[in-house]
Scaffold this motif. Sequence first.
Motif, PDB file in Angstrom:
ATOM      1  N   ARG A   1       0.829  -1.204   0.000  1.00  0.00           N
ATOM      2  CA  ARG A   1       0.000   0.000   0.000  1.00  0.00           C
ATOM      3  C   ARG A   1       0.869   1.262   0.000  1.00  0.00           C
ATOM      4  NH1 ARG A   1      -3.107   0.458   4.519  1.00  0.00           N
ATOM      5  NH2 ARG A   1      -2.079  -1.250   5.569  1.00  0.00           N
TER       6      ARG A   1
ATOM      7  N   ALA B   1       2.032   1.740  -3.483  1.00  0.00           N
ATOM      8  CA  ALA B   1       0.915   2.230  -4.297  1.00  0.00           C
ATOM      9  C   ALA B   1       0.726   3.734  -4.088  1.00  0.00           C
ATOM     10  CB  ALA B   1      -0.364   1.474  -3.953  1.00  0.00           C
ATOM     11  N   ARG B   2       0.860   4.201  -2.850  1.00  0.00           N
ATOM     12  CA  ARG B   2       0.744   5.636  -2.575  1.00  0.00           C
ATOM     13  C   ARG B   2       1.845   6.417  -3.281  1.00  0.00           C
ATOM     14  NH1 ARG B   2      -1.192   4.005   2.514  1.00  0.00           N
ATOM     15  NH2 ARG B   2       0.862   3.836   3.433  1.00  0.00           N
TER      16      ARG B   2
ATOM     17  N   ALA C   1       3.502   0.962  -7.481  1.00  0.00           N
ATOM     18  CA  ALA C   1       2.844  -0.343  -7.557  1.00  0.00           C
ATOM     19  C   ALA C   1       1.360  -0.128  -7.808  1.00  0.00           C
ATOM     20  CB  ALA C   1       3.059  -1.132  -6.273  1.00  0.00           C
ATOM     21  N   VAL C   2       0.760  -1.131  -8.424  1.00  0.00           N
ATOM     22  CA  VAL C   2      -0.675  -1.085  -8.695  1.00  0.00           C
ATOM     23  C   VAL C   2      -1.246  -2.488  -8.499  1.00  0.00           C
ATOM     24  CG1 VAL C   2      -0.413  -1.480 -11.183  1.00  0.00           C
ATOM     25  CG2 VAL C   2      -2.416  -0.292 -10.328  1.00  0.00           C
ATOM     26  N   LYS C   3      -2.477  -2.534  -7.992  1.00  0.00           N
ATOM     27  CA  LYS C   3      -3.154  -3.807  -7.776  1.00  0.00           C
ATOM     28  C   LYS C   3      -4.264  -3.955  -8.796  1.00  0.00           C
ATOM     29  CE  LYS C   3      -5.407  -6.609  -4.277  1.00  0.00           C
ATOM     30  NZ  LYS C   3      -5.938  -6.665  -2.905  1.00  0.00           N
TER      31      LYS C   3
ATOM     32  N   TRP D   1      -0.458  -7.888  -7.756  1.00  0.00           N
ATOM     33  CA  TRP D   1       0.258  -6.623  -7.631  1.00  0.00           C
ATOM     34  C   TRP D   1       1.325  -6.554  -8.706  1.00  0.00           C
ATOM     35  CZ3 TRP D   1      -0.565  -2.535  -4.399  1.00  0.00           C
ATOM     36  CH2 TRP D   1      -1.474  -2.728  -3.364  1.00  0.00           C
TER      37      TRP D   1
END
Length: 74
Positions: free
Chosen positions: A48, A51-52, A56-58, A63
């Motif tokens: 997470r 991602a912030r 990274a992206v889910k 992921w």
Amino acid sequence: MARLRKGEKTQRLQRLYWLLRRHPFGLREGEIAQELGWQRRTANNYLRELARQGKAVKEGRLWFGKEASVPKKR
């Protein structure tokens, strides 16, 4: 809960980022945790954070590592 030494969080984030970049077809949280020797919840927290940061992206359960965005020159 043990406290991290100075710079350890950055090292862990970098290690996770490079793991994601090595797997272009994506990884599940459980696979990431197993590969890095972390608890699944710990892996989720670091994912997470990446991602912030936009690294990274889910998508679904997988992921993926993203290219770090480079500021454009004007």
